[in-house]
Design a protein around this motif. Structure first.
Motif, PDB file in Angstrom:
ATOM      1  N   MET A   1       0.855  -1.166   0.000  1.00  0.00           N
ATOM      2  CA  MET A   1       0.000   0.000   0.000  1.00  0.00           C
ATOM      3  C   MET A   1       0.902   1.231   0.000  1.00  0.00           C
ATOM      4  O   MET A   1       1.502   1.584   0.995  1.00  0.00           O
ATOM      5  N   ALA A   2       0.995   1.887  -1.126  1.00  0.00           N
ATOM      6  CA  ALA A   2       1.873   3.034  -1.247  1.00  0.00           C
ATOM      7  C   ALA A   2       1.098   4.349  -1.188  1.00  0.00           C
ATOM      8  O   ALA A   2       1.584   5.376  -1.617  1.00  0.00           O
ATOM      9  N   THR A   3      -0.105   4.323  -0.673  1.00  0.00           N
ATOM     10  CA  THR A   3      -0.913   5.527  -0.592  1.00  0.00           C
ATOM     11  C   THR A   3      -0.465   6.378   0.585  1.00  0.00           C
ATOM     12  O   THR A   3      -0.345   5.892   1.697  1.00  0.00           O
ATOM     13  N   ASN A   4      -0.230   7.652   0.320  1.00  0.00           N
ATOM     14  CA  ASN A   4       0.131   8.569   1.399  1.00  0.00           C
ATOM     15  C   ASN A   4      -1.136   9.084   2.052  1.00  0.00           C
ATOM     16  O   ASN A   4      -2.070   9.510   1.377  1.00  0.00           O
ATOM     17  N   LEU A   5      -1.171   9.026   3.372  1.00  0.00           N
ATOM     18  CA  LEU A   5      -2.319   9.475   4.150  1.00  0.00           C
ATOM     19  C   LEU A   5      -1.928  10.712   4.946  1.00  0.00           C
ATOM     20  O   LEU A   5      -0.813  10.803   5.451  1.00  0.00           O
ATOM     21  N   LYS A   6      -2.848  11.620   5.082  1.00  0.00           N
ATOM     22  CA  LYS A   6      -2.598  12.853   5.837  1.00  0.00           C
ATOM     23  C   LYS A   6      -2.914  12.639   7.315  1.00  0.00           C
ATOM     24  O   LYS A   6      -3.737  11.791   7.655  1.00  0.00           O
ATOM     25  N   PRO A   7      -2.280  13.412   8.196  1.00  0.00           N
ATOM     26  CA  PRO A   7      -2.626  13.339   9.619  1.00  0.00           C
ATOM     27  C   PRO A   7      -4.118  13.629   9.793  1.00  0.00           C
ATOM     28  O   PRO A   7      -4.676  14.497   9.121  1.00  0.00           O
ATOM     29  N   GLY A   8      -4.771  12.885  10.664  1.00  0.00           N
ATOM     30  CA  GLY A   8      -6.198  13.066  10.912  1.00  0.00           C
ATOM     31  C   GLY A   8      -7.076  12.178  10.048  1.00  0.00           C
ATOM     32  O   GLY A   8      -8.244  11.981  10.358  1.00  0.00           O
ATOM     33  N   GLU A   9      -6.519  11.609   8.961  1.00  0.00           N
ATOM     34  CA  GLU A   9      -7.296  10.675   8.144  1.00  0.00           C
ATOM     35  C   GLU A   9      -7.450   9.371   8.922  1.00  0.00           C
ATOM     36  O   GLU A   9      -6.625   9.016   9.758  1.00  0.00           O
ATOM     37  N   ILE A  10      -8.513   8.653   8.614  1.00  0.00           N
ATOM     38  CA  ILE A  10      -8.784   7.379   9.285  1.00  0.00           C
ATOM     39  C   ILE A  10      -7.829   6.315   8.748  1.00  0.00           C
ATOM     40  O   ILE A  10      -7.695   6.147   7.528  1.00  0.00           O
TER      41      ILE A  10
ATOM     42  N   LEU B   1      -5.204   9.129  12.224  1.00  0.00           N
ATOM     43  CA  LEU B   1      -3.754   9.116  12.387  1.00  0.00           C
ATOM     44  C   LEU B   1      -3.329  10.354  13.172  1.00  0.00           C
ATOM     45  O   LEU B   1      -3.937  11.417  13.041  1.00  0.00           O
ATOM     46  N   PRO B   2      -2.289  10.229  13.999  1.00  0.00           N
ATOM     47  CA  PRO B   2      -1.868  11.361  14.840  1.00  0.00           C
ATOM     48  C   PRO B   2      -1.220  12.477  14.021  1.00  0.00           C
ATOM     49  O   PRO B   2      -0.833  12.263  12.863  1.00  0.00           O
ATOM     50  N   PRO B   3      -1.068  13.659  14.623  1.00  0.00           N
ATOM     51  CA  PRO B   3      -0.373  14.748  13.933  1.00  0.00           C
ATOM     52  C   PRO B   3       1.082  14.369  13.649  1.00  0.00           C
ATOM     53  O   PRO B   3       1.686  13.587  14.381  1.00  0.00           O
ATOM     54  N   THR B   4       1.643  14.919  12.592  1.00  0.00           N
ATOM     55  CA  THR B   4       3.053  14.696  12.270  1.00  0.00           C
ATOM     56  C   THR B   4       3.889  15.791  12.936  1.00  0.00           C
ATOM     57  O   THR B   4       3.373  16.857  13.271  1.00  0.00           O
ATOM     58  N   PRO B   5       5.191  15.552  13.120  1.00  0.00           N
ATOM     59  CA  PRO B   5       6.044  16.544  13.775  1.00  0.00           C
ATOM     60  C   PRO B   5       6.146  17.866  13.020  1.00  0.00           C
ATOM     61  O   PRO B   5       6.304  18.914  13.621  1.00  0.00           O
ATOM     62  N   LYS B   6       6.086  17.819  11.676  1.00  0.00           N
ATOM     63  CA  LYS B   6       6.232  19.034  10.873  1.00  0.00           C
ATOM     64  C   LYS B   6       5.110  19.119   9.844  1.00  0.00           C
ATOM     65  O   LYS B   6       4.580  18.095   9.398  1.00  0.00           O
ATOM     66  N   ALA B   7       4.792  20.336   9.443  1.00  0.00           N
ATOM     67  CA  ALA B   7       3.752  20.552   8.430  1.00  0.00           C
ATOM     68  C   ALA B   7       4.160  19.932   7.094  1.00  0.00           C
ATOM     69  O   ALA B   7       5.335  19.897   6.749  1.00  0.00           O
ATOM     70  N   GLY B   8       3.182  19.422   6.354  1.00  0.00           N
ATOM     71  CA  GLY B   8       3.431  18.877   5.024  1.00  0.00           C
ATOM     72  C   GLY B   8       3.828  17.417   5.005  1.00  0.00           C
ATOM     73  O   GLY B   8       3.961  16.824   3.941  1.00  0.00           O
ATOM     74  N   GLN B   9       4.045  16.807   6.169  1.00  0.00           N
ATOM     75  CA  GLN B   9       4.412  15.401   6.211  1.00  0.00           C
ATOM     76  C   GLN B   9       3.167  14.525   6.086  1.00  0.00           C
ATOM     77  O   GLN B   9       2.061  14.950   6.430  1.00  0.00           O
ATOM     78  N   THR B  10       3.361  13.311   5.584  1.00  0.00           N
ATOM     79  CA  THR B  10       2.266  12.357   5.412  1.00  0.00           C
ATOM     80  C   THR B  10       2.680  10.998   5.977  1.00  0.00           C
ATOM     81  O   THR B  10       3.821  10.809   6.404  1.00  0.00           O
ATOM     82  N   TYR B  11       1.731  10.077   5.959  1.00  0.00           N
ATOM     83  CA  TYR B  11       1.984   8.709   6.435  1.00  0.00           C
ATOM     84  C   TYR B  11       1.889   7.720   5.283  1.00  0.00           C
ATOM     85  O   TYR B  11       1.098   7.904   4.360  1.00  0.00           O
TER      86      TYR B  11
ATOM     87  N   GLU C   1       2.208  -0.122  11.708  1.00  0.00           N
ATOM     88  CA  GLU C   1       3.179   0.964  11.799  1.00  0.00           C
ATOM     89  C   GLU C   1       3.151   1.777  10.508  1.00  0.00           C
ATOM     90  O   GLU C   1       3.269   1.226   9.420  1.00  0.00           O
ATOM     91  N   TYR C   2       3.004   3.082  10.668  1.00  0.00           N
ATOM     92  CA  TYR C   2       2.988   3.997   9.529  1.00  0.00           C
ATOM     93  C   TYR C   2       4.256   4.828   9.543  1.00  0.00           C
ATOM     94  O   TYR C   2       4.596   5.430  10.556  1.00  0.00           O
ATOM     95  N   GLU C   3       4.962   4.849   8.414  1.00  0.00           N
ATOM     96  CA  GLU C   3       6.183   5.640   8.294  1.00  0.00           C
ATOM     97  C   GLU C   3       5.815   7.079   7.958  1.00  0.00           C
ATOM     98  O   GLU C   3       4.930   7.335   7.147  1.00  0.00           O
ATOM     99  N   ILE C   4       6.505   8.032   8.589  1.00  0.00           N
ATOM    100  CA  ILE C   4       6.282   9.444   8.298  1.00  0.00           C
ATOM    101  C   ILE C   4       7.155   9.820   7.110  1.00  0.00           C
ATOM    102  O   ILE C   4       8.366   9.590   7.114  1.00  0.00           O
ATOM    103  N   LYS C   5       6.526  10.383   6.081  1.00  0.00           N
ATOM    104  CA  LYS C   5       7.217  10.812   4.864  1.00  0.00           C
ATOM    105  C   LYS C   5       7.330  12.332   4.854  1.00  0.00           C
ATOM    106  O   LYS C   5       6.419  13.027   5.295  1.00  0.00           O
TER     107      LYS C   5
END
Length: 65
Positions: free
Chosen positions: A1-10, A39-49, A16-20
């Motif tokens: 599954m190579a789909t990038n998910l945004k913070p807050g998406e279900i 999904l929880p917030p990421t450490p920096k803006a613009g990052q995805t899971y 385990e989700y890697e932060i991109k």
């Protein structure tokens, strides 16, 4: 599954989700996601899971009857 998910998406699956980074690069960080929960917030803006390691313990599956 190579789909990038945004913070807050279900999370579609538990595991385990890697932060991109903003341009898709690896950050070396992971967070645990639970199926059906945001999904929880990421450490920096613009990052995805991106799904890195799905749970293998049956988490998120319906119990057998």
């Amino acid at each position: 599954m190579a789909t990038n998910l945004k913070p807050g998406e279900i999370a579609p699956r538990s595991g385990e989700y890697e932060i991109k980074g903003p341009r898709g690069g690896d950050t070396g960080q992971e967070r645990t996601g639970v199926k059906g929960k945001p999904l929880p917030p990421t450490p920096k803006a613009g990052q995805t899971y991106e799904m890195h390691r799905p749970a293998h313990n049956g988490a998120g599956k319906a119990p057998k009857k």
